[in-house]
Design a protein around this motif. Structure first.
Motif, PDB file in Angstrom:
ATOM      1  N   TRP A   3     -12.601  -0.825  -3.044  1.00  0.00           N
ATOM      2  CA  TRP A   3     -13.394  -1.298  -1.910  1.00  0.00           C
ATOM      3  C   TRP A   3     -12.476  -1.918  -0.871  1.00  0.00           C
ATOM      4  CZ3 TRP A   3     -18.754  -0.736  -1.916  1.00  0.00           C
ATOM      5  CH2 TRP A   3     -19.327  -0.358  -3.135  1.00  0.00           C
ATOM      6  N   PHE A   4     -12.839  -1.764   0.416  1.00  0.00           N
ATOM      7  CA  PHE A   4     -12.158  -2.478   1.490  1.00  0.00           C
ATOM      8  C   PHE A   4     -12.922  -3.781   1.729  1.00  0.00           C
ATOM      9  CE2 PHE A   4     -11.781  -3.092   6.236  1.00  0.00           C
ATOM     10  CZ  PHE A   4     -10.544  -3.712   6.155  1.00  0.00           C
ATOM     11  N   VAL A   5     -12.279  -4.910   1.467  1.00  0.00           N
ATOM     12  CA  VAL A   5     -12.962  -6.199   1.465  1.00  0.00           C
ATOM     13  C   VAL A   5     -13.045  -6.759   2.882  1.00  0.00           C
ATOM     14  CG1 VAL A   5     -12.911  -8.553   0.575  1.00  0.00           C
ATOM     15  CG2 VAL A   5     -12.178  -6.649  -0.875  1.00  0.00           C
ATOM     16  N   VAL A   6     -14.263  -7.143   3.293  1.00  0.00           N
ATOM     17  CA  VAL A   6     -14.498  -7.798   4.581  1.00  0.00           C
ATOM     18  C   VAL A   6     -15.264  -9.092   4.306  1.00  0.00           C
ATOM     19  CG1 VAL A   6     -15.555  -7.618   6.861  1.00  0.00           C
ATOM     20  CG2 VAL A   6     -14.582  -5.579   5.768  1.00  0.00           C
ATOM     21  N   ASP A   7     -14.751 -10.207   4.799  1.00  0.00           N
ATOM     22  CA  ASP A   7     -15.416 -11.487   4.587  1.00  0.00           C
ATOM     23  C   ASP A   7     -16.795 -11.490   5.238  1.00  0.00           C
ATOM     24  OD1 ASP A   7     -15.934 -14.507   5.429  1.00  0.00           O
ATOM     25  OD2 ASP A   7     -14.561 -14.485   3.717  1.00  0.00           O
ATOM     26  N   ASP A   8     -17.761 -12.164   4.589  1.00  0.00           N
ATOM     27  CA  ASP A   8     -19.127 -12.143   5.113  1.00  0.00           C
ATOM     28  C   ASP A   8     -19.293 -12.976   6.380  1.00  0.00           C
ATOM     29  OD1 ASP A   8     -18.885 -14.639   4.031  1.00  0.00           O
ATOM     30  OD2 ASP A   8     -20.549 -14.440   2.594  1.00  0.00           O
ATOM     31  N   THR A  39      -3.031   3.120   0.389  1.00  0.00           N
ATOM     32  CA  THR A  39      -1.811   3.017   1.196  1.00  0.00           C
ATOM     33  C   THR A  39      -1.208   1.622   1.182  1.00  0.00           C
ATOM     34  OG1 THR A  39      -2.961   2.404   3.243  1.00  0.00           O
ATOM     35  CG2 THR A  39      -2.784   4.765   2.733  1.00  0.00           C
ATOM     36  N   ASP A  40      -1.825   0.681   0.453  1.00  0.00           N
ATOM     37  CA  ASP A  40      -1.359  -0.713   0.416  1.00  0.00           C
ATOM     38  C   ASP A  40      -1.377  -1.352   1.804  1.00  0.00           C
ATOM     39  OD1 ASP A  40      -1.078  -0.812  -2.292  1.00  0.00           O
ATOM     40  OD2 ASP A  40       1.084  -0.419  -2.307  1.00  0.00           O
ATOM     41  N   GLY A  41      -2.346  -0.974   2.635  1.00  0.00           N
ATOM     42  CA  GLY A  41      -2.506  -1.605   3.945  1.00  0.00           C
ATOM     43  C   GLY A  41      -1.835  -0.902   5.088  1.00  0.00           C
ATOM     44  N   VAL A  42      -1.120   0.189   4.842  1.00  0.00           N
ATOM     45  CA  VAL A  42      -0.458   0.948   5.913  1.00  0.00           C
ATOM     46  C   VAL A  42      -1.469   1.906   6.554  1.00  0.00           C
ATOM     47  CG1 VAL A  42       1.335   2.630   6.463  1.00  0.00           C
ATOM     48  CG2 VAL A  42       1.800   0.787   4.848  1.00  0.00           C
ATOM     49  N   VAL A  43      -1.543   1.882   7.879  1.00  0.00           N
ATOM     50  CA  VAL A  43      -2.395   2.804   8.638  1.00  0.00           C
ATOM     51  C   VAL A  43      -1.486   3.811   9.326  1.00  0.00           C
ATOM     52  CG1 VAL A  43      -4.082   3.036  10.491  1.00  0.00           C
ATOM     53  CG2 VAL A  43      -4.121   1.011   9.017  1.00  0.00           C
ATOM     54  N   PRO A  44      -1.481   5.082   8.919  1.00  0.00           N
ATOM     55  CA  PRO A  44      -0.614   6.068   9.572  1.00  0.00           C
ATOM     56  C   PRO A  44      -0.956   6.204  11.053  1.00  0.00           C
ATOM     57  CG  PRO A  44      -1.473   6.914   7.487  1.00  0.00           C
ATOM     58  CD  PRO A  44      -2.210   5.653   7.773  1.00  0.00           C
ATOM     59  N   GLY A  45       0.063   6.437  11.867  1.00  0.00           N
ATOM     60  CA  GLY A  45      -0.153   6.585  13.293  1.00  0.00           C
ATOM     61  C   GLY A  45      -1.154   7.673  13.648  1.00  0.00           C
ATOM     62  N   PRO A  46      -1.093   8.873  13.003  1.00  0.00           N
ATOM     63  CA  PRO A  46      -2.075   9.913  13.333  1.00  0.00           C
ATOM     64  C   PRO A  46      -3.508   9.488  13.047  1.00  0.00           C
ATOM     65  CG  PRO A  46      -0.219  10.862  12.154  1.00  0.00           C
ATOM     66  CD  PRO A  46      -0.040   9.388  12.103  1.00  0.00           C
ATOM     67  N   ILE A  47      -3.725   8.678  11.983  1.00  0.00           N
ATOM     68  CA  ILE A  47      -5.082   8.218  11.672  1.00  0.00           C
ATOM     69  C   ILE A  47      -5.561   7.246  12.740  1.00  0.00           C
ATOM     70  CG2 ILE A  47      -6.474   6.949   9.993  1.00  0.00           C
ATOM     71  CD1 ILE A  47      -5.713   9.781   9.147  1.00  0.00           C
ATOM     72  N   PRO A  74       5.611 -13.449   8.086  1.00  0.00           N
ATOM     73  CA  PRO A  74       6.332 -13.551   6.804  1.00  0.00           C
ATOM     74  C   PRO A  74       5.513 -13.071   5.610  1.00  0.00           C
ATOM     75  CG  PRO A  74       5.528 -15.711   7.470  1.00  0.00           C
ATOM     76  CD  PRO A  74       5.197 -14.779   8.598  1.00  0.00           C
ATOM     77  N   ARG A  75       4.193 -12.944   5.760  1.00  0.00           N
ATOM     78  CA  ARG A  75       3.352 -12.578   4.616  1.00  0.00           C
ATOM     79  C   ARG A  75       3.138 -11.076   4.472  1.00  0.00           C
ATOM     80  NH1 ARG A  75       0.089 -16.743   6.807  1.00  0.00           N
ATOM     81  NH2 ARG A  75      -1.578 -15.273   7.315  1.00  0.00           N
ATOM     82  N   CYS A  76       3.494 -10.304   5.487  1.00  0.00           N
ATOM     83  CA  CYS A  76       3.183  -8.870   5.483  1.00  0.00           C
ATOM     84  C   CYS A  76       4.451  -8.035   5.513  1.00  0.00           C
ATOM     85  CB  CYS A  76       2.307  -8.514   6.681  1.00  0.00           C
ATOM     86  SG  CYS A  76       0.716  -9.377   6.705  1.00  0.00           S
ATOM     87  N   MET A  86      -2.058  -3.575   8.167  1.00  0.00           N
ATOM     88  CA  MET A  86      -3.203  -4.459   8.336  1.00  0.00           C
ATOM     89  C   MET A  86      -2.847  -5.851   7.821  1.00  0.00           C
ATOM     90  SD  MET A  86      -6.402  -1.998   7.378  1.00  0.00           S
ATOM     91  CE  MET A  86      -7.499  -3.015   8.379  1.00  0.00           C
ATOM     92  N   HIS A  87      -2.940  -6.834   8.708  1.00  0.00           N
ATOM     93  CA  HIS A  87      -2.531  -8.199   8.374  1.00  0.00           C
ATOM     94  C   HIS A  87      -3.285  -8.728   7.145  1.00  0.00           C
ATOM     95  CE1 HIS A  87      -1.270 -12.324   8.845  1.00  0.00           C
ATOM     96  NE2 HIS A  87      -2.529 -12.727   8.902  1.00  0.00           N
ATOM     97  N   ASP A  88      -2.532  -9.265   6.182  1.00  0.00           N
ATOM     98  CA  ASP A  88      -3.075  -9.881   4.964  1.00  0.00           C
ATOM     99  C   ASP A  88      -3.903  -8.903   4.131  1.00  0.00           C
ATOM    100  OD1 ASP A  88      -1.865 -12.295   5.056  1.00  0.00           O
ATOM    101  OD2 ASP A  88      -3.586 -13.418   5.807  1.00  0.00           O
ATOM    102  N   TYR A  89      -3.640  -7.609   4.258  1.00  0.00           N
ATOM    103  CA  TYR A  89      -4.416  -6.629   3.475  1.00  0.00           C
ATOM    104  C   TYR A  89      -4.268  -6.889   1.982  1.00  0.00           C
ATOM    105  CZ  TYR A  89      -5.986  -2.141   1.594  1.00  0.00           C
ATOM    106  OH  TYR A  89      -6.638  -1.169   0.873  1.00  0.00           O
ATOM    107  N   LEU A  90      -3.035  -7.119   1.536  1.00  0.00           N
ATOM    108  CA  LEU A  90      -2.789  -7.274   0.098  1.00  0.00           C
ATOM    109  C   LEU A  90      -3.254  -8.628  -0.429  1.00  0.00           C
ATOM    110  CD1 LEU A  90       0.728  -5.595  -0.135  1.00  0.00           C
ATOM    111  CD2 LEU A  90      -1.505  -4.630  -0.714  1.00  0.00           C
ATOM    112  N   ALA A  91      -3.607  -9.557   0.464  1.00  0.00           N
ATOM    113  CA  ALA A  91      -4.142 -10.844   0.013  1.00  0.00           C
ATOM    114  C   ALA A  91      -5.600 -10.727  -0.394  1.00  0.00           C
ATOM    115  CB  ALA A  91      -3.990 -11.893   1.117  1.00  0.00           C
ATOM    116  N   TYR A  92      -6.292  -9.705   0.102  1.00  0.00           N
ATOM    117  CA  TYR A  92      -7.723  -9.551  -0.167  1.00  0.00           C
ATOM    118  C   TYR A  92      -8.052  -8.272  -0.935  1.00  0.00           C
ATOM    119  CZ  TYR A  92      -8.038 -13.177   3.394  1.00  0.00           C
ATOM    120  OH  TYR A  92      -7.891 -14.336   4.110  1.00  0.00           O
ATOM    121  N   ASN A  93      -7.135  -7.334  -0.976  1.00  0.00           N
ATOM    122  CA  ASN A  93      -7.399  -6.033  -1.592  1.00  0.00           C
ATOM    123  C   ASN A  93      -6.372  -5.750  -2.682  1.00  0.00           C
ATOM    124  OD1 ASN A  93      -9.500  -4.622   0.417  1.00  0.00           O
ATOM    125  ND2 ASN A  93      -7.996  -5.750   1.639  1.00  0.00           N
ATOM    126  N   PRO A  94      -6.746  -4.986  -3.708  1.00  0.00           N
ATOM    127  CA  PRO A  94      -5.793  -4.662  -4.773  1.00  0.00           C
ATOM    128  C   PRO A  94      -4.719  -3.699  -4.272  1.00  0.00           C
ATOM    129  CG  PRO A  94      -7.837  -3.440  -5.066  1.00  0.00           C
ATOM    130  CD  PRO A  94      -8.089  -4.397  -3.954  1.00  0.00           C
TER     131      PRO A  94
END
Length: 316
Positions: A3-8, A39-47, A74-76, A86-94
Motif C-alpha cells: 500500500w502507498f501510505v497517506v496520512d489521514d 521502487t523504494d520511493g524512486v519516481v522514474p522521469g518518464p512516469i 539528510p533523510r532521503c 519521494m520525501h520520507d517515502y521509506l519512513a512510512y512505506n516498506p
C-alpha cells in the motif's frame, strides 16, 4: 500487494494545500506507482512526465515533497539523474526487500500448510483450521502494512506560495525528452524521460500484464508536432485512437509507450504509402468517350467510311 501510505490529515496540511490539486494528483499517482513496482520511493522521469506536467513536478520539488539528484535532505537517498525521490517515502512505506521477504514468508507458510497431514478439506474441523489460518494471515498483513498510517506529516514536507501552474488551462509542457528507441532510425522528442526504456523495464516486473490505461499514456503536444512534421498525410488522432484500442484489447505492457507509439506511426505511414502505390499501378486509362448524340455517331461512321474508300482508291 503493498500500500502507498497517506496520512489521514494530509487533505488539510497547510503546505500540501499550497501545492494545489494538480500537483498533489501527480504526487499521489506516482506514489502508487512506486508502491506497486517496489521502487523504494524512486519516481522514474518518464512516469513523472507521463502522469503530470513540468510545473507540477517543479512545484513538488520546491515544496520538498520530491527530491532531484544532488538534494541536501539528510533523510532521503539520492535518486538517479533525471528521476525523483519521494520525501520520507521509506519512513512510512516498506522497502522492496521487506515486501519480498514478507511474500516469501507467506509462500513458505502456505507450503508448510499444504505439506501437513490433517482433516480432509471441507470437514468442520478442516474448515475451522482454514479460517483460523486465513484470519491470522490477514491480521499480520494489516498490522504490518498499516502500522504507520496515523503518523503525522512533518512540517518540512512542503513550502511554496502561489497557485500551481498545472491548474491553469494553458499549454502543458512535458518535463523531459523522450528515451531513445533501440533501433538505427532517428528518434524525435515525443515526451518521454531521461531515464529511458531501461529504467521502466527495471521497475516493471516481468510477466506482469497491464493495459495501456494503467500507465497513463497520452498524446502530448510534442508527439503531435513530431507526427505532423514527419508524416503530414496521416490523421494523428485517428491513428492514436487505433493504437490505444489495439493495446487496450491486447492487455500487454510496453517498456516505453511513446516509443511504441512512434513505431505505430511509422508502420501506418508505410502501409499507407504501399496502398497508394498499389492503387496507382492498377489504374487503366479509359478509351475515348463515344459521341454523345445520334448525329455525332452518324457523322463519325460517315467519316470512317470515307477513310476506307480513300484507302481502297490508294490500293488501285
Amino acid at each position: 500487494m503493498p500500500w502507498f501510505v497517506v496520512d489521514d490529515s494530509a487533505h488539510s496540511h497547510p503546505k500540501i494545500v499550497k501545492a494545489g490539486n494538480a500537483a498533489m494528483g501527480l504526487w499521489m499517482r506516482c506514489g502508487a506507482y512506486a508502491a506497486q513496482h517496489l521502487t523504494d520511493g524512486v519516481v522514474p522521469g518518464p512516469i513523472a512526465s507521463m502522469y503530470g506536467t513540468t510545473p507540477q513536478a517543479t512545484k513538488l520539488v520546491k515544496l520538498g515533497l520530491w527530491h532531484t539528484v544532488g538534494h541536501a535532505c539528510p533523510r532521503c537517498p539520492q535518486p538517479p539523474s533525471g528521476d525523483f525521490f519521494m520525501h520520507d517515502y521509506l519512513a512510512y512505506n516498506p522497502t522492496r526487500r521487506q515486501v519480498l521477504d514478507k511474500r516469501e514468508r507467506a509462500a513458505e507458510k502456505k507450503r508448510r500448510q499444504r505439506g501437513q497431514a490433517g482433516p480432509t478439506q471441507g470437514s468442520p474441523e478442516g474448515n475451522r483450521r482454514g479460517f483460523a489460518s486465513e484470519s491470522e494471515t490477514n491480521r499480520e498483513r494489516i498490522e504490518d502494512e498499516s502500522s504507520s498510517i496515523h503518523r503525522p506529516l512533518s512540517d518540512d514536507s512542503a513550502g511554496q506560495e502561489g497557485v500551481s501552474p498545472g491548474d491553469s488551462l494553458g499549454t502543458r509542457v512535458r518535463a523531459f525528452p523522450s528515451p531513445p528507441l533501440p533501433s538505427k532510425e532517428p528518434v524525435a522528442d515525443v515526451g518521454g524521460g531521461s531515464a529511458g526504456s531501461s529504467a521502466l523495464a527495471a521497475q516493471q516486473p516481468e510477466g506482469c500484464p497491464a493495459p495501456i490505461d494503467d500507465d497513463g499514456f497520452a498524446l502530448t503536444d510534442s508527439m503531435r508536432r513530431w507526427a505532423a512534421a514527419t508524416f503530414p498525410s496521416l490523421d494523428v488522432d485517428y491513428e492514436t485512437d487505433q493504437f490505444v484500442s489495439h493495446f487496450r484489447g491486447e492487455g500487454t505492457r510496453r517498456r516505453s509507450w511513446p516509443d511504441e507509439w512512434q513505431k505505430w506511426m511509422r508502420r501506418s505511414a508505410k502501409y499507407a504509402s504501399e496502398r497508394r502505390q498499389a492503387a496507382a499501378g492498377n489504374v487503366v486509362p479509359l478509351a475515348s468517350r463515344r459521341p454523345s448524340t445520334t448525329d455525332q455517331r452518324v457523322q463519325a461512321a460517315l467519316d470512317l467510311a470515307a477513310e476506307f474508300r480513300a484507302l481502297e482508291g490508294t490500293d488501285q
